[in-house]
Design an enzyme around this catalytic site. Sequence first.
Site, mmCIF file in Angstrom:
data_model
loop_
_atom_site.group_PDB
_atom_site.id
_atom_site.type_symbol
_atom_site.label_atom_id
_atom_site.label_comp_id
_atom_site.label_asym_id
_atom_site.label_seq_id
_atom_site.Cartn_x
_atom_site.Cartn_y
_atom_site.Cartn_z
ATOM 1 N N ASP A 134 0.828 -1.213 0.000
ATOM 2 C CA ASP A 134 0.000 0.000 0.000
ATOM 3 C C ASP A 134 0.866 1.267 0.000
ATOM 4 O OD1 ASP A 134 0.971 -0.144 2.608
ATOM 5 O OD2 ASP A 134 -0.986 0.116 3.586
ATOM 6 N N LYS A 162 8.768 -0.223 -5.713
ATOM 7 C CA LYS A 162 7.607 -1.116 -5.807
ATOM 8 C C LYS A 162 6.576 -0.539 -6.793
ATOM 9 C CE LYS A 162 6.788 -4.429 -3.919
ATOM 10 N NZ LYS A 162 7.113 -5.860 -4.205
HETATM 11 P P1 NAD Z 1 11.411 -10.206 3.085
HETATM 12 O O1 NAD Z 1 12.509 -9.203 3.031
HETATM 13 O O2 NAD Z 1 11.129 -10.889 4.370
HETATM 14 O O3 NAD Z 1 11.655 -11.348 2.001
HETATM 15 C C1 NAD Z 1 12.113 -11.063 0.707
HETATM 16 C C2 NAD Z 1 12.624 -12.368 0.090
HETATM 17 O O4 NAD Z 1 13.026 -12.068 -1.263
HETATM 18 C C3 NAD Z 1 13.833 -12.961 0.817
HETATM 19 O O5 NAD Z 1 13.681 -14.353 0.987
HETATM 20 C C4 NAD Z 1 15.000 -12.658 -0.145
HETATM 21 O O6 NAD Z 1 16.046 -13.603 -0.060
HETATM 22 C C5 NAD Z 1 14.308 -12.671 -1.484
HETATM 23 N N1 NAD Z 1 15.021 -11.875 -2.487
HETATM 24 C C6 NAD Z 1 15.473 -10.593 -2.346
HETATM 25 N N2 NAD Z 1 16.112 -10.220 -3.464
HETATM 26 C C7 NAD Z 1 16.037 -11.259 -4.346
HETATM 27 C C8 NAD Z 1 16.501 -11.463 -5.669
HETATM 28 N N3 NAD Z 1 17.169 -10.518 -6.335
HETATM 29 N N4 NAD Z 1 16.236 -12.662 -6.267
HETATM 30 C C9 NAD Z 1 15.566 -13.633 -5.597
HETATM 31 N N5 NAD Z 1 15.129 -13.498 -4.327
HETATM 32 C C10 NAD Z 1 15.361 -12.324 -3.721
HETATM 33 O O7 NAD Z 1 10.128 -9.434 2.560
HETATM 34 P P2 NAD Z 1 8.584 -9.642 2.939
HETATM 35 O O8 NAD Z 1 8.253 -8.735 4.048
HETATM 36 O O9 NAD Z 1 8.304 -11.078 3.020
HETATM 37 O O10 NAD Z 1 7.887 -9.038 1.629
HETATM 38 C C11 NAD Z 1 7.601 -9.880 0.510
HETATM 39 C C12 NAD Z 1 6.904 -9.069 -0.558
HETATM 40 O O11 NAD Z 1 5.695 -8.531 -0.045
HETATM 41 C C13 NAD Z 1 7.727 -7.897 -1.079
HETATM 42 O O12 NAD Z 1 7.523 -7.797 -2.456
HETATM 43 C C14 NAD Z 1 7.130 -6.694 -0.356
HETATM 44 O O13 NAD Z 1 7.270 -5.529 -1.121
HETATM 45 C C15 NAD Z 1 5.683 -7.127 -0.240
HETATM 46 N N6 NAD Z 1 4.936 -6.544 0.902
HETATM 47 C C16 NAD Z 1 5.448 -6.612 2.163
HETATM 48 C C17 NAD Z 1 4.706 -6.098 3.223
HETATM 49 C C18 NAD Z 1 5.189 -6.202 4.659
HETATM 50 O O14 NAD Z 1 4.559 -5.666 5.562
HETATM 51 N N7 NAD Z 1 6.299 -6.884 4.934
HETATM 52 C C19 NAD Z 1 3.445 -5.519 2.994
HETATM 53 C C20 NAD Z 1 2.960 -5.474 1.681
HETATM 54 C C21 NAD Z 1 3.714 -6.003 0.645
#
Ligand code: NAD
Length: 352
Positions: A134, A162
């Site tokens: 968001d 994003k």
């Molecule tokens: P996180 O940082 O916990 O996990 C990210 C994962 O992506 C990790 O396992 C990492 O190793 C992998 N990664 C990073 N770069 C990479 C690359 N170049 N190639 C392959 N793998 C790669 O993040 P999260 O909090 O689990 O978020 C996951 C997704 O959800 C993201 O796209 C984030 O923008 C989105 N998101 C997160 C939230 C939140 O509150 N955490 C809310 C909304 C959306």
Amino acid sequence: MKLLVTGGAGFIGSAFIRHVLRTTDCVVVNVDKLTYSASPEALEDAASTGRYTLERVDICDGAAVAGVLARHQPDAIVHLAAESHVDRSIDGPGAFVQTNIVGTFELLQAALRYFEQLPAERATRFRFHHVSTDEVFGSLGAEGQFTETTAYSPRSPYSASKASSDHLVRAWHHTYGLPVLLTNCSNNYGPYQFPEKLIPLMLLNALEGKALPVYGNGSNVRDWLFVEDHAAALLTVLRDGAVGRDYNIGGNSERRNIEVVHTLCELLDELAPGTRPYASLITHVTDRPGHDQRYAIDATRIRDELGWRPRESFESGLRRTVTWYLDHLDWCQALQAHGDARRRAGLRGATA
Ligand code: NAD
């Protein structure tokens, strides 16, 4: 059905994979580079299902991604891989541009080539589901909520990267016909969240008797969602979402940051009592540059069209989260090897 999940070793990705393996008979291939925030331990039980494979691949490596697609022949891609921490994006935006924008571009190109050679019957069912935030919508005042038609106004390097990836995904749908789904979700919390994020950072600091650093006056508002509710929403959209359509996902649980920290302290006072109330550790520190004031999600569309709604309230989800961390302090200790997990970032001390 076979799913290719990117970023599946991360906080939300691993919750999604656990949910899929538990509630469906899908086979899952996890494409993850295993960066600092990855936690393969979160998927320790996945291997025993016989329906889970990890491919350690960087999504920026288009040829490697194409190889994985050719070998595993998935029916859908769920794209979560990203650099995800706003504070880190302030100090080092380059990695965010690389993974979140270039990586998404490489993944889209590989997915499109793969999609275009699928037989008609499989191509009809193929989906590319992009998982976003968001934060792309910018910052709200005291009133209003983000809907799927709110104009984009990203303000941090993270949210700008994003937003860029969201635009690329839509362009690949409109220009090349890739069958995409897009979700924008509010702040998640729950098991296996890397302790650079607000809730686990405060929780672990409190247990060690360290200061609880609240940014500014703590009045910034976020709309909190338990990670397992997000995982269920992603599967709902993947199954039933309309191609090319966006869905906002949120918990209808707006809280000021200072309220979150107080609620957490009260839970810790009950579940892991110390010698004095944990709230006495709260300190106010320099605010994040450009800190967005308020996010709030209107999740009417996913509720009315697809029947999804969160199962956990903020209070019940936070209780489950605190209980989980207290039961998994060994996992938290292993992360200390990452050294700087709880280091304050985002004060412009370094450049990319
Ligand atoms: P996180 O940082 O916990 O996990 C990210 C994962 O992506 C990790 O396992 C990492 O190793 C992998 N990664 C990073 N770069 C990479 C690359 N170049 N190639 C392959 N793998 C790669 O993040 P999260 O909090 O689990 O978020 C996951 C997704 O959800 C993201 O796209 C984030 O923008 C989105 N998101 C997160 C939230 C939140 O509150 N955490 C809310 C909304 C959306």
